[in-house]
Design a protein around this motif. Sequence first.
Motif, PDB file in Angstrom:
ATOM      1  N   LEU A  85       1.622 -97.389  25.069  1.00  0.00           N
ATOM      2  CA  LEU A  85       2.335 -98.409  25.826  1.00  0.00           C
ATOM      3  C   LEU A  85       3.819 -98.088  25.671  1.00  0.00           C
ATOM      4  N   ALA A  86       4.469 -97.854  26.809  1.00  0.00           N
ATOM      5  CA  ALA A  86       5.900 -97.516  26.731  1.00  0.00           C
ATOM      6  C   ALA A  86       6.652 -98.689  26.086  1.00  0.00           C
ATOM      7  N   ASP A  87       7.770 -98.361  25.519  1.00  0.00           N
ATOM      8  CA  ASP A  87       8.521 -99.325  24.706  1.00  0.00           C
ATOM      9  C   ASP A  87       8.788-100.654  25.419  1.00  0.00           C
ATOM     10  N   MET A  88       8.239-101.739  24.856  1.00  0.00           N
ATOM     11  CA  MET A  88       8.505-103.089  25.361  1.00  0.00           C
ATOM     12  C   MET A  88       9.115-103.919  24.246  1.00  0.00           C
TER      13      MET A  88
ATOM     14  N   SER B 224     -12.308 -99.698  35.110  1.00  0.00           N
ATOM     15  CA  SER B 224     -11.712-100.028  33.819  1.00  0.00           C
ATOM     16  C   SER B 224     -10.184 -99.945  33.870  1.00  0.00           C
ATOM     17  N   ILE B 225      -9.631 -99.570  34.997  1.00  0.00           N
ATOM     18  CA  ILE B 225      -8.176 -99.675  35.180  1.00  0.00           C
ATOM     19  C   ILE B 225      -7.903-100.984  35.916  1.00  0.00           C
ATOM     20  N   PRO B 226      -7.172-101.913  35.286  1.00  0.00           N
ATOM     21  CA  PRO B 226      -6.906-103.181  35.970  1.00  0.00           C
ATOM     22  C   PRO B 226      -5.916-102.984  37.113  1.00  0.00           C
ATOM     23  N   LEU B 227      -6.137-103.700  38.207  1.00  0.00           N
ATOM     24  CA  LEU B 227      -5.198-103.614  39.329  1.00  0.00           C
ATOM     25  C   LEU B 227      -3.981-104.495  39.063  1.00  0.00           C
ATOM     26  N   THR B 228      -4.212-105.546  38.280  1.00  0.00           N
ATOM     27  CA  THR B 228      -3.085-106.369  37.832  1.00  0.00           C
ATOM     28  C   THR B 228      -3.222-106.534  36.331  1.00  0.00           C
ATOM     29  N   LEU B 229      -2.103-106.641  35.665  1.00  0.00           N
ATOM     30  CA  LEU B 229      -2.154-106.843  34.215  1.00  0.00           C
ATOM     31  C   LEU B 229      -2.619-108.261  33.930  1.00  0.00           C
ATOM     32  N   ARG B 230      -3.249-108.390  32.798  1.00  0.00           N
ATOM     33  CA  ARG B 230      -3.761-109.687  32.404  1.00  0.00           C
ATOM     34  C   ARG B 230      -2.685-110.416  31.592  1.00  0.00           C
ATOM     35  N   THR B 231      -2.579-111.727  31.787  1.00  0.00           N
ATOM     36  CA  THR B 231      -1.631-112.499  30.988  1.00  0.00           C
ATOM     37  C   THR B 231      -2.334-112.980  29.722  1.00  0.00           C
ATOM     38  N   PRO B 232      -1.813-112.612  28.563  1.00  0.00           N
ATOM     39  CA  PRO B 232      -2.464-113.051  27.322  1.00  0.00           C
ATOM     40  C   PRO B 232      -2.468-114.580  27.218  1.00  0.00           C
ATOM     41  N   ASN B 233      -3.528-115.133  26.641  1.00  0.00           N
ATOM     42  CA  ASN B 233      -3.587-116.589  26.503  1.00  0.00           C
ATOM     43  C   ASN B 233      -2.858-117.057  25.241  1.00  0.00           C
ATOM     44  N   GLU B 234      -2.789-118.351  25.079  1.00  0.00           N
ATOM     45  CA  GLU B 234      -2.009-118.918  23.972  1.00  0.00           C
ATOM     46  C   GLU B 234      -2.486-118.459  22.600  1.00  0.00           C
ATOM     47  N   ARG B 235      -3.801-118.451  22.471  1.00  0.00           N
ATOM     48  CA  ARG B 235      -4.387-118.041  21.195  1.00  0.00           C
ATOM     49  C   ARG B 235      -3.956-116.605  20.847  1.00  0.00           C
ATOM     50  N   GLU B 236      -3.967-115.758  21.857  1.00  0.00           N
ATOM     51  CA  GLU B 236      -3.602-114.358  21.642  1.00  0.00           C
ATOM     52  C   GLU B 236      -2.113-114.218  21.300  1.00  0.00           C
ATOM     53  N   ILE B 237      -1.293-115.016  21.964  1.00  0.00           N
ATOM     54  CA  ILE B 237       0.148-114.988  21.677  1.00  0.00           C
ATOM     55  C   ILE B 237       0.382-115.381  20.214  1.00  0.00           C
ATOM     56  N   LYS B 238      -0.328-116.423  19.789  1.00  0.00           N
ATOM     57  CA  LYS B 238      -0.221-116.893  18.407  1.00  0.00           C
ATOM     58  C   LYS B 238      -0.616-115.778  17.436  1.00  0.00           C
ATOM     59  N   GLN B 239      -1.701-115.130  17.789  1.00  0.00           N
ATOM     60  CA  GLN B 239      -2.214-114.051  16.953  1.00  0.00           C
ATOM     61  C   GLN B 239      -1.186-112.923  16.834  1.00  0.00           C
ATOM     62  N   LEU B 240      -0.563-112.574  17.957  1.00  0.00           N
ATOM     63  CA  LEU B 240       0.464-111.523  17.940  1.00  0.00           C
ATOM     64  C   LEU B 240       1.604-111.901  17.005  1.00  0.00           C
ATOM     65  N   LYS B 241       2.049-113.158  17.121  1.00  0.00           N
ATOM     66  CA  LYS B 241       3.156-113.629  16.288  1.00  0.00           C
ATOM     67  C   LYS B 241       2.801-113.523  14.819  1.00  0.00           C
ATOM     68  N   LYS B 242       1.576-113.949  14.532  1.00  0.00           N
ATOM     69  CA  LYS B 242       1.144-113.995  13.146  1.00  0.00           C
ATOM     70  C   LYS B 242       0.955-112.581  12.580  1.00  0.00           C
ATOM     71  N   GLU B 243       0.265-111.754  13.346  1.00  0.00           N
ATOM     72  CA  GLU B 243      -0.103-110.448  12.824  1.00  0.00           C
ATOM     73  C   GLU B 243       1.034-109.430  12.865  1.00  0.00           C
ATOM     74  N   PHE B 244       1.834-109.471  13.935  1.00  0.00           N
ATOM     75  CA  PHE B 244       2.836-108.420  14.100  1.00  0.00           C
ATOM     76  C   PHE B 244       4.269-108.948  14.148  1.00  0.00           C
ATOM     77  N   ALA B 245       4.432-110.240  14.031  1.00  0.00           N
ATOM     78  CA  ALA B 245       5.764-110.849  14.178  1.00  0.00           C
ATOM     79  C   ALA B 245       6.421-110.344  15.461  1.00  0.00           C
ATOM     80  N   THR B 246       5.653-110.348  16.523  1.00  0.00           N
ATOM     81  CA  THR B 246       6.120-109.848  17.813  1.00  0.00           C
ATOM     82  C   THR B 246       7.395-110.565  18.244  1.00  0.00           C
ATOM     83  N   SER B 247       8.321-109.776  18.778  1.00  0.00           N
ATOM     84  CA  SER B 247       9.640-110.337  19.106  1.00  0.00           C
ATOM     85  C   SER B 247       9.542-111.358  20.240  1.00  0.00           C
ATOM     86  N   PRO B 248      10.424-112.394  20.194  1.00  0.00           N
ATOM     87  CA  PRO B 248      10.386-113.443  21.223  1.00  0.00           C
ATOM     88  C   PRO B 248      10.583-112.893  22.642  1.00  0.00           C
TER      89      PRO B 248
END
Length: 682
Positions: A251-254, A155-179
């Motif tokens: 998650l450390a500050d990103m 359950s520990i990933p060896l590489t981080l996963r890249t979020p897909n487009e749908r997820e990026i959209k969701q982040l923007k919508k829900e959290f106004a995630t910074s560019p």
Amino acid sequence: MTKDQAKKRIQKLKEVIAYHRYLYHVLDTQEISDAALDSLKHELKQLESEYPEFITPDSPTQRVGGVALEKFQKVKHKERMLSIEDVFSQPEFEQWVDRVKKYSGKKSVDFYYMTKIDGLAVSLIFENGFLIRAATRGDGRVGEDITLNAKTIESIPLTLRTPNEREIKQLKKEFATSPTLLTQLETLSGRIEVRGEIYIPKKDFDKLNASLKKKGEKTFANPRNLAAGSIRQLDPTITASRPLKFRAWHLADMGQKTQAEAMALLQMLGFKSAEGSQAGSINDVRLAFERMGRQREKIPYWIDGLVVRVDNLKVFYDLGVVGKTPRGIVAWKFAPEEATTVVEDVQWFVGRTGKLTPVALVKPTFIAGTTVTHATLHNADEIRRLGVKIGDTVILTKAGDIIPKITEVLKKMRTGNEKTIRVPQSCPMCGAPVIQKKNAVDYICSNKNCFSMEREKILYAARAFEIDGIGSRTIERFIQLGLLTSPVDLFRLQIDQISGLEGFGEVSGKKLVAEIQSKKKIRLSKFLTALSIEHVGETTADTLARHFGSIKSISNASIQDLQEAQDIGEVVARSVHRYFKDEDHQKLIEEYLQEGIEIAKQAITKRTLQGLTFVLTGTLEKITRGQAKEQIRNLGGNVSSSVSKKTNFVVVGSDPGSKYDKAKELGVKVLSEKEFLSKLSQ
Ligand SMILES: [Zn+2]
């Protein structure tokens, strides 16, 4: 396959395996079977062995690898791993909220709460998306490098996963995630730190302990020890054999703005996170705390409370740190269900059947919301099993509402002055010799009229008659005053005998007598309970009452007759038979009747279907299948799900299934619903 094709195939396999890992470990779903996934891993391993130049450290085949270490390297945490302050009650929690408001200068704050997993905190460092280091908390500043071991945990990933487009959209919508953060998510460049808990699920803990025990190896006292012990193995193959799991909580500050956003990001990056949610008020947190407390047993891993933090990360960081704990976070712990204490003495309590039960008197200690002063030791066998002595420091456990019990003796705490617990040779209540029962576990007082036994019998009878307002102390006093010598005497108590006694005025004396006199009518099953027949508790009394219907037929029943009642075995049958043959007991029942006790007759439930096996098929109109089954069983019959030669009747409702055909084929008697119902009422 050309070298280039192999390289591409290897890359593809790694991606697909990572995708399925994410589904399984993070989203709890599965698109392909374990076997198919294993097959993909196998192909990858094959290809890599042919083309070792393409093996990379992030390949799933490299989870278990490397050689055993001599020792763990020390690692300095870039950002200190702080600890969390504990609170144990709502007022304490509210004080924390007040402090947060005071120091932040905010009138209201939003919270984020999550389960506090009982495991081992670790820090994972990813560089350009690759796991490069895992470390334990250590003292908060310096931990130990456990990278090789952490890699074995799926359950520990060896590489981080890249979020897909749908997820990026969701982040923007829900959290106004910074560019900038969104861009970083695309490249996963730079350093990303994730913290969380390595833990072991409950069922795996039990399984592993059982197998260790079988092999004669040391078992683990609790899952946290097991998780910690497993991760701190110098040989990664041992860690790999342990069913460890990981859940993220930090998650450390990103550039994220809230903890809720961090948790969403963690999941997209490929982590299962601690279960949690945002909460807008103290009340919401309280409700979540109570709900988790109730569901705790059902959650597949151990939690010991809720972690509550200020959701807004700017406010959180501005609040700062006091000593080793951040101001903006708190752990609201469930009341502990275990505590240590000292056994000060052991008393032997004589029950209504004369059995001696050891009770440990312990130094008062606070467990799960109450002060505990006594703990049961069950019997002499239990004392031997635990090896407990007077003066021992012990662990007391309280589960649910059960009386606390001693679960472990901390023998290292001994001073040498501890005293062995001995079964008394004479009854602590009446002084009569104590005798050992045939089963060699129980000891009983040999005096049939033992004071303590009398008291318990009277108390038990009072409860069976549902008499309110009389307890153990009062009964004890009345016995000492000679007012009570048997349970029947309860019904002979006079107002003037009681009024004027300490604690009793005229009114309360009158009230108690009236209460007793109003309870003269009793159901047969309750009356049987009131007699304190050995091995006859409420359930057995109820069975006997339903089978025999009257006190007379029970007292006349032979041992064999008694065994015909449902679930009555030989031991109980003999005990009941012996009871009613005893002249003293016959006299007691006679006295009850003379005092005007009315034993309500109970309808006899005959066992007309004794030994017959039924199979039900199709839909019944008048009763449900569950009711039909229950009635068959109540009448002594059995219900089976499949038709065989041993089946006596197949009950056929509308739209019967294949069982009907099978019945005809085997020549088993078929009953219509109507015929079945008339059989039940015979
Ligand atoms: Zn006694």
